[in-house]
Design a protein around this motif. Structure first.
Motif, PDB file in Angstrom:
ATOM      1  N   ARG A 105       1.607   8.094  -2.109  1.00 49.77           N
ATOM      2  CA  ARG A 105       2.198   8.035  -2.714  1.00 49.77           C
ATOM      3  C   ARG A 105       2.341   8.036  -4.047  1.00 49.77           C
ATOM      4  O   ARG A 105       3.070   7.332  -4.647  1.00 49.77           O
ATOM      5  CB  ARG A 105       2.744   7.159  -1.948  1.00 49.77           C
ATOM      6  CG  ARG A 105       2.731   6.846  -0.775  1.00 49.77           C
ATOM      7  CD  ARG A 105       4.157   5.705  -0.006  1.00 49.77           C
ATOM      8  NE  ARG A 105       2.598   4.641   0.157  1.00 49.77           N
ATOM      9  CZ  ARG A 105       2.671   3.183   0.354  1.00 49.77           C
ATOM     10  NH1 ARG A 105       4.762   2.896  -0.005  1.00 49.77           N
ATOM     11  NH2 ARG A 105       2.215   2.562   0.403  1.00 49.77           N
ATOM     12  N   GLN A 106       0.915   7.769  -5.206  1.00 53.00           N
ATOM     13  CA  GLN A 106       1.354   7.641  -5.951  1.00 53.00           C
ATOM     14  C   GLN A 106       1.286   6.676  -6.440  1.00 53.00           C
ATOM     15  O   GLN A 106       2.053   6.607  -8.125  1.00 53.00           O
ATOM     16  CB  GLN A 106       1.805   8.903  -7.169  1.00 53.00           C
ATOM     17  CG  GLN A 106       1.045  10.387  -6.638  1.00 53.00           C
ATOM     18  CD  GLN A 106       1.832  11.402  -7.766  1.00 53.00           C
ATOM     19  OE1 GLN A 106       3.628  11.623  -7.324  1.00 53.00           O
ATOM     20  NE2 GLN A 106       1.297  12.061  -8.496  1.00 53.00           N
ATOM     21  N   LEU A 107       1.156   5.389  -6.161  1.00 55.06           N
ATOM     22  CA  LEU A 107       1.223   4.168  -6.871  1.00 55.06           C
ATOM     23  C   LEU A 107      -0.160   4.043  -7.837  1.00 55.06           C
ATOM     24  O   LEU A 107      -0.220   4.871  -7.875  1.00 55.06           O
ATOM     25  CB  LEU A 107       0.863   3.447  -5.314  1.00 55.06           C
ATOM     26  CG  LEU A 107       1.402   3.200  -3.563  1.00 55.06           C
ATOM     27  CD1 LEU A 107       0.968   2.134  -2.764  1.00 55.06           C
ATOM     28  CD2 LEU A 107       2.990   3.406  -4.178  1.00 55.06           C
ATOM     29  N   SER A 108       0.678   2.727  -8.239  1.00 56.72           N
ATOM     30  CA  SER A 108      -0.152   2.737  -9.953  1.00 56.72           C
ATOM     31  C   SER A 108       0.171   0.918  -9.717  1.00 56.72           C
ATOM     32  O   SER A 108       0.525   0.422  -9.344  1.00 56.72           O
ATOM     33  CB  SER A 108       0.813   3.207 -10.848  1.00 56.72           C
ATOM     34  OG  SER A 108       2.147   2.324 -10.863  1.00 56.72           O
ATOM     35  N   GLY A 109      -0.767   0.240 -10.114  1.00 55.17           N
ATOM     36  CA  GLY A 109      -0.981  -0.802 -10.987  1.00 55.17           C
ATOM     37  C   GLY A 109      -1.199  -2.049  -9.440  1.00 55.17           C
ATOM     38  O   GLY A 109      -1.560  -1.684  -8.454  1.00 55.17           O
ATOM     39  N   LYS A 110      -0.015  -3.063 -10.182  1.00 52.84           N
ATOM     40  CA  LYS A 110      -0.154  -3.640  -8.944  1.00 52.84           C
ATOM     41  C   LYS A 110       0.709  -3.336  -7.542  1.00 52.84           C
ATOM     42  O   LYS A 110       0.701  -3.963  -6.912  1.00 52.84           O
ATOM     43  CB  LYS A 110       0.212  -5.219  -9.432  1.00 52.84           C
ATOM     44  CG  LYS A 110      -0.766  -5.556 -10.733  1.00 52.84           C
ATOM     45  CD  LYS A 110      -0.070  -6.775 -10.811  1.00 52.84           C
ATOM     46  CE  LYS A 110      -0.541  -7.500 -12.153  1.00 52.84           C
ATOM     47  NZ  LYS A 110      -0.487  -9.086 -12.627  1.00 52.84           N
ATOM     48  N   ASN A 111       0.946  -2.495  -7.504  1.00 49.43           N
ATOM     49  CA  ASN A 111       1.703  -2.185  -6.697  1.00 49.43           C
ATOM     50  C   ASN A 111       0.765  -1.801  -5.100  1.00 49.43           C
ATOM     51  O   ASN A 111       1.206  -1.322  -4.641  1.00 49.43           O
ATOM     52  CB  ASN A 111       2.778  -0.342  -6.625  1.00 49.43           C
ATOM     53  CG  ASN A 111       4.154  -1.130  -7.603  1.00 49.43           C
ATOM     54  OD1 ASN A 111       4.378  -1.910  -7.189  1.00 49.43           O
ATOM     55  ND2 ASN A 111       4.471  -0.519  -8.184  1.00 49.43           N
ATOM     56  N   ILE A 112      -0.618  -1.214  -6.244  1.00 52.63           N
ATOM     57  CA  ILE A 112      -2.231  -1.407  -5.273  1.00 52.63           C
ATOM     58  C   ILE A 112      -1.982  -2.493  -4.428  1.00 52.63           C
ATOM     59  O   ILE A 112      -2.819  -3.111  -5.468  1.00 52.63           O
ATOM     60  CB  ILE A 112      -2.556  -0.165  -5.565  1.00 52.63           C
ATOM     61  CG1 ILE A 112      -2.110   0.736  -5.444  1.00 52.63           C
ATOM     62  CG2 ILE A 112      -3.648   0.278  -4.647  1.00 52.63           C
ATOM     63  CD1 ILE A 112      -3.302   1.857  -6.384  1.00 52.63           C
ATOM     64  N   SER A 113      -2.641  -2.508  -2.790  1.00 54.13           N
ATOM     65  CA  SER A 113      -2.570  -3.930  -2.758  1.00 54.13           C
ATOM     66  C   SER A 113      -4.451  -4.551  -3.173  1.00 54.13           C
ATOM     67  O   SER A 113      -5.179  -3.147  -3.809  1.00 54.13           O
ATOM     68  CB  SER A 113      -2.931  -3.833  -1.404  1.00 54.13           C
ATOM     69  OG  SER A 113      -3.750  -3.618  -1.202  1.00 54.13           O
ATOM     70  N   ILE A 114      -4.754  -5.645  -3.922  1.00 57.37           N
ATOM     71  CA  ILE A 114      -6.265  -6.075  -3.573  1.00 57.37           C
ATOM     72  C   ILE A 114      -7.310  -4.648  -2.973  1.00 57.37           C
ATOM     73  O   ILE A 114      -8.643  -4.387  -3.303  1.00 57.37           O
ATOM     74  CB  ILE A 114      -6.648  -7.147  -4.392  1.00 57.37           C
ATOM     75  CG1 ILE A 114      -5.215  -7.701  -5.692  1.00 57.37           C
ATOM     76  CG2 ILE A 114      -8.044  -7.522  -4.020  1.00 57.37           C
ATOM     77  CD1 ILE A 114      -5.939  -7.038  -6.868  1.00 57.37           C
ATOM     78  N   ALA A 115      -6.520  -5.449  -2.138  1.00 60.23           N
ATOM     79  CA  ALA A 115      -8.080  -4.426  -1.137  1.00 60.23           C
ATOM     80  C   ALA A 115      -7.627  -3.489  -1.551  1.00 60.23           C
ATOM     81  O   ALA A 115      -8.991  -2.653  -0.665  1.00 60.23           O
ATOM     82  CB  ALA A 115      -7.752  -4.795   0.462  1.00 60.23           C
TER      83      ALA A 115
END
Length: 429
Positions: A235-245
């Motif tokens: 989904r080409q997520l970036s930054g804080k849109n990706i969970s820490i896990a």
């Protein structure tokens, strides 16, 4: 993209693997299996056999097949912990990481021992083990390294348990993909990448449907190929849109692959983490670097790299990057590229290629453009090693750009998609 499979429609590739496993071990129905209209297909307690394959594949089921079958002597926590201990004992980087972070609080092996999963995931891990000597080892190593990184970052036991499960199950979606596209001996063409890119989302869907895990586990599985700068997939997520896990498992998955290399895996892993600034969160990069540096000091790993062809490879890489940027700019001015989607796709590719060009310089590869081949050959082996690792990583980043373009070209009209093919081919060379 997960529309390619339905949880109640038996997947042919997964069923083939179940049937192959059933030839060697007892796989049986834990309950009656009905089709969507209520017709019983398999009785509870029946052994699954090849004779059932046709009736299972042609019917949509009332409940997912995965939740209705089990395997005798399947993968359990004891097997996982035993494999993790073997990896820590035989792979120096893994063993060093485990010793460094495991001295305080609950140890990573204890976290793996406490992980709980149901019969569906046990069956999938058993099939994974059957897929090759390194398949289960990779999943266990990603799980173990994820826990080590989570501990180093100061995450609590809940987060450690999340990354342990997500790391262990991160590739279960691959069990539902045509095997020929997963063959490590085959070099996938960019347009074939769409068959593989869905596996994180398939894994997410399977976990949500088949397990009673916290939502964070399925989310981390779906994110294990995302990158902090937006250059990952699906989904080409970036930054804080990706969970820490998700960030932790993503990095663990990458460096676990590097750890399998015999020549200086610690240095390779640290260089790979820093090739493209911003590709991973700064805090995670720092945590990885500190652990790797301590591991290197503890084990005193040394090694050398063969320098043949490095010089020519780097010069060819430089020419390819510049050629791709030049071709991309020409295409941007083409009157045949007139859709917003087409322009945005090309603009993103140019931005990513420009970032790769900056990485080419920042990692010191310019030395091959400034020195003669004889002068380069006379430099110490440490420089040869770093140049070889950096150039390989940058080649991978160019292929990632090509794959992403090919993946999104399917949404363009035929003329625009054809127009972009030469750039895709050049980046993938």
């Amino acid at each position: 993209m997960t529309d390619e499979i339905s949880i109640n429609q038996v997947n042919q590739h997964y069923l083939d693997k179940v049937m192959n496993l059933a030839q060697e071990r007892d796989v049986e129905a834990t309950e009656d299996i009905f089709d969507a209209r209520g017709m019983k297909l398999v009785a509870k307690g029946s052994r699954i056999s090849s004779g059932m394959q046709e009736r299972l594949i042609v019917h949509k089921l009332r409940k997912p097949l995965e939740s209705s079958i089990t395997v005798a002597d399947g993968i359990d926590n004891n097997i996982i912990v035993s494999e993790a201990r073997r990896l820590a004992e035989t792979l120096a980087p893994v063993g060093s990481m485990h010793r460094i972070v495991g001295s305080k609080g609950v140890s990573p092996l204890d976290i793996l021992q406490q992980a709980r999963f149901g019969k569906a995931m046990s069956l999938m891990l058993t099939i994974t083990e059957r897929g090759g000597t390194s398949a289960l080892a990779h999943s266990v190593m990603v799980s173990l390294v994820s826990v080590c990184l989570a501990k180093k970052m100061g995450l609590g036991e809940t987060e450690q348990s999340t990354v342990a499960l997500a790391g262990l199950l991160h590739d279960i979606g691959e069990l539902y993909i045509e095997p020929e596209f997963l063959d490590s001996k085959r070099r996938l063409l960019p347009h074939e990448w769409r068959h593989v890119v869905v596996h994180p989302r398939i894994g997410q869907m399977l976990i949500k449907e088949l397990e009673n895990f916290p939502p964070a586990v399925a989310q981390a599985v779906s994110e294990h190929h995302e990158r902090f700068d937006g250059g990952g997939y699906p989904r080409q997520l970036s930054g804080k849109n990706i969970s820490i896990a998700g960030q932790v498992v993503s990095v663990a998955e990458m460096i676990s692959g590097v750890f399998m290399r015999q020549d200086r895996p610690l240095e390779r892993a640290e260089l790979a983490m820093k090739i493209i600034p911003g590709e991973h969160a700064h805090g995670l990069v720092s945590a990885v670097s500190s652990v790797l540096q301590l591991s290197g000091e503890e084990d005193g790993l040394q090694g050398a790299v063969r320098s043949e062809n490095i010089f020519g490879d780097v010069q060819a890489l430089h020419a390819k990057i510049n050629g791709a940027l030049e071709l991309g700019r020409e295409l941007m001015d083409s009157p045949f590229l007139d859709s917003r989607a087409g322009k945005d796709l090309l603009l993103l590719a140019l931005q990513q290629a420009q970032a790769v060009k900056r990485a080419f310089t920042s990692t010191g590869l310019d030395i091959c453009m400034q020195e003669s081949m004889a002068d380069f050959a006379g430099l110490n082996t440490e420089i040869h090693f770093e140049v070889a690792v950096a150039s390989k990583e940058i080649q991978w980043r160019l292929r990632d750009i090509a794959r992403n373009m090919a993946l999104h070209c399917v949404a363009l009209d035929q003329q625009e998609a054809k127009l972009l093919q030469p750039l895709i081919a050049l980046l993938d060379e």
